[in-house]
Design an enzyme around this catalytic site. Structure first.
Site, PDB file in Angstrom:
ATOM      1  N   HIS A   1      29.885  43.846  39.588  1.00 20.77           N
ATOM      2  CA  HIS A   1      29.269  42.551  39.312  1.00 20.77           C
ATOM      3  C   HIS A   1      27.954  42.516  40.110  1.00 20.77           C
ATOM      4  O   HIS A   1      27.852  43.146  41.157  1.00 20.77           O
ATOM      5  CB  HIS A   1      30.225  41.469  39.808  1.00 20.77           C
TER       6      HIS A   1
ATOM      7  N   ASP B   1      36.022  44.281  46.402  1.00 25.46           N
ATOM      8  CA  ASP B   1      35.713  43.005  45.757  1.00 25.46           C
ATOM      9  C   ASP B   1      36.940  42.608  44.932  1.00 25.46           C
ATOM     10  O   ASP B   1      37.199  43.173  43.871  1.00 25.46           O
ATOM     11  CB  ASP B   1      34.467  43.187  44.875  1.00 25.46           C
TER      12      ASP B   1
ATOM     13  N   GLN C   1      38.530  39.480  40.893  1.00 33.01           N
ATOM     14  CA  GLN C   1      39.349  39.483  39.675  1.00 33.01           C
ATOM     15  C   GLN C   1      40.767  39.986  39.909  1.00 33.01           C
ATOM     16  O   GLN C   1      41.627  39.820  39.061  1.00 33.01           O
ATOM     17  CB  GLN C   1      38.689  40.362  38.600  1.00 33.01           C
TER      18      GLN C   1
ATOM     19  N   LYS D   1      39.370  31.483  41.004  1.00 37.28           N
ATOM     20  CA  LYS D   1      39.833  32.396  39.960  1.00 37.28           C
ATOM     21  C   LYS D   1      41.345  32.600  40.041  1.00 37.28           C
ATOM     22  O   LYS D   1      41.933  33.392  39.312  1.00 37.28           O
ATOM     23  CB  LYS D   1      39.114  33.744  40.077  1.00 37.28           C
TER      24      LYS D   1
ATOM     25  N   CYS E   1      27.206  39.176  34.122  1.00 36.77           N
ATOM     26  CA  CYS E   1      26.617  39.535  35.426  1.00 36.77           C
ATOM     27  C   CYS E   1      26.865  40.998  35.765  1.00 36.77           C
ATOM     28  O   CYS E   1      27.079  41.355  36.937  1.00 36.77           O
ATOM     29  CB  CYS E   1      27.132  38.629  36.539  1.00 36.77           C
TER      30      CYS E   1
END
Lengths: 142, 411
Positions: B128, B205, B208, B231, B369
């Site tokens: 991202h 990261d 998600q 999220k 993104c």
């Protein structure tokens, strides 16, 4: 036809549709009807930076009239672009600079001028007005 | 995991999410934009309202009843997150505004303190922008080099190529756990092992992954992990940075202000301890407090049960999509979460999104993104449907029917 007459005509056309499908099919048709912009005008500087789709806008003077040709790589946007061209192209720079664009609201397409959806279209309208102002200044300077 | 699966009562789950009853353009909402943000259950909404109705006060320094109550709730969430990701200590959980903020924090503190000219940072092609740009900024400042791990056609990291990129100059390896655009689950444990062998620190990261996978930062052995609570059924505007203690201790603070100090004089300021030295100013108290209820909600349903349900939706939708002529799924990794990105020949993704929206179906269109990833696949964007625990097979059917209508209208 004045700018407002052209807007009223579009509003009248859209009054015929009571379903979203027919409304959008009409916009898609308008997109297909708008001739592709000649490659020589699909330049970086003619690109209106939108969020997702590309919009190109080419402006030129024809006598005392400011004319627009435009294109997009997304068909619905191209249909909407065609409407803006129909309404604004072929008027004096002054008329274009001062035009009150109300048809998008009246036919329930205001969300397309909203920021998230396709600020490309809002940016195109702004650019068309800017051309109006610029050519008006140039005409007055001459 | 599948063996221990409990079938969730999705009707009852849906009743927890009031927004799912919204009517959009005359139709009941189908919300398939969960990778962007999930909806919030009423347990979280009630907690937000209850906080403002009964506990609102500024935290940590107040001596009155409300301040103590608010501080206790705020710190409860820290311990709740600690348990959720299996961090050794609560102080290793730093509250941030989200994953983007967490990455910037590490780039600006760890990066500024420890990176030198010629050092290398490795990321992957599927990052991202928020796991690209903060590293580019520090690279520019420090004269470091950003290297990118290539991926294959299915959207999987090429491990051989990754190994070739690792050198003694590699200082940071920062990769996405689960790709927001493709759904790919990356083999982060293996990536971390190899990075450590080369002497680099690792950042995962988890924006998600936290809602789909069980997160165990100790098992993963990552040096940093970040997640965004919005999220994972929690409120917007809050996220987490986890870090190994000795690394966090060695990092300087980067935002100055209240809360992060031990003592201030005009001559010199000494800084507070972990986690407070990274939490300058009044934090997002209400959302932090409410976030605990999102994690409770997820754990009550069971991550493995959520994953099994989402996997059913993913398989069903992926098969149904292949019946649509000219449709190509972007991202066919063997390990995937419930994210489907696709393109349809001759149709711009924006047109698909507009016409699905007219039918009450919310998907995401565009580059997500991840512009370099789109460039890798030679496209400008995709249409992305991403599923959460409250989505159903019936909604997938409506989505497929909606897509067929879009195709008819545009052909």
């Amino acid at each position: 036809m004045t700018i407002n007459e052209a807007q009223d005509e579009l509003i009248e056309d859209f009054e015929l549709f009571d379903e979203w499908e027919s409304k959008y099919e009409y916009i898609i048709d308008l997109g297909k009807q708008l001739p592709d912009l000649s490659e020589q005008y699909k330049t970086e500087e003619n690109i209106i930076k939108g969020c997702q789709s590309l919009v190109w806008l080419h402006a030129y003077m024809d006598g005392d009239q400011l004319k627009f040709e435009a294109d997009s790589n997304a068909i619905i946007v191209k249909g909407l672009v065609n409407m803006l061209v129909k309404v604004l192209s072929g008027h004096t720079p002054e008329e274009i600079a001062q035009a009150d664009i109300y048809f998008m609201d009246r036919i329930g397409l205001h969300q397309h001028l909203a920021q998230t959806r396709s600020n490309g279209l809002a940016a195109m309208l702004k650019q068309m007005r800017a051309y109006g102002v610029a050519f008006q200044a140039r005409t007055e300077a001459n | 995991m599948i063996a221990s699966r409990n079938i969730l009562d999705i009707t009852s789950v849906r009743n927890d999410f009031p927004i799912l009853n919204e009517v959009v353009n005359g139709k009941q909402l189908v919300y398939f934009d969960n990778a962007a943000t999930t909806q919030k259950p009423k347990q979280v909404l009630d907690a937000l309202a209850a906080y403002y109705e009964h506990s609102n006060a500024n935290i940590h320094r107040g001596i009155h009843h409300l301040a103590e109550k608010a501080t206790a709730s705020f710190e409860d969430t820290r311990r709740r997150v600690q348990k959720f990701i299996n961090a050794p200590l609560a102080e290793q959980v730093i509250f941030t505004y989200g994953t983007t903020d967490s990455i910037n924090l590490v780039a600006q503190t760890y990066g500024r303190r420890f990176l030198k000219e010629g050092d290398e940072i490795i990321i992957s092609t599927m990052e991202h922008h928020s796991n690209i740009v903060p590293w580019q900024m520090i690279c520019e400042e420090k004269g470091c080099i950003l290297k990118v791990i290539p991926i294959n056609e299915d959207g999987e990291i090429l491990m051989d190529e990754y190994e070739k990129l690792l050198t003694e100059r590699t200082k940071i390896v920062s990769v996405v756990h689960v790709s927001n655009a493709l759904g790919t689950i990356n083999p982060v444990k293996e990536i971390i092992q190899k990075a450590h062998a080369a002497g680099a620190v690792t950042f995962v990261d988890g924006a998600q992954s936290s809602s789909h996978l069980t997160i165990d930062v100790q098992d993963m052995d990552c040096d940093f992990y970040s997640m965004s609570l919005h999220k994972i059924y929690g409120p917007t505007g809050m996220g987490v940075l986890y870090g190994k203690k000795e690394i966090l201790d060695a990092m300087p603070p980067y935002r100055g202000g209240g809360e992060m100090i031990k003592e201030v004089t005009f001559a010199k300021t000494t800084y507070n301890e972990l986690p407070y030295k990274f939490e300058a100013g009044t934090p997002n108290i209400a959302d932090v407090v409410a976030a605990r209820f999102a994690l409770d909600y997820v754990d009550a349903l069971g991550k493995e049960n959520i994953a099994a349900h989402e996997d059913d939706l993913l398989k069903y939708a992926s098969e149904a999509l292949l019946d649509i002529e000219g449709l190509r799924i972007i991202g066919n990794a063997k390990d995937k979460v419930s994210v489907i990105s696709f393109v349809i020949d001759g149709i711009h993704h924006q047109d698909i999104g507009v016409l699905l929206d007219q039918q009450g179906i919310a998907v995401r269109t565009g580059h997500h993104c991840t512009q370099p990833l789109m460039q890798r696949f030679g496209i400008t964007g995709t249409t992305r449907a991403s599923f959460a625990v409250y989505n159903t097979i019936e909604e997938v059917d409506r989505f497929i029917a909606g897509l067929q209508k879009v195709k008819r209208m545009l052909s």
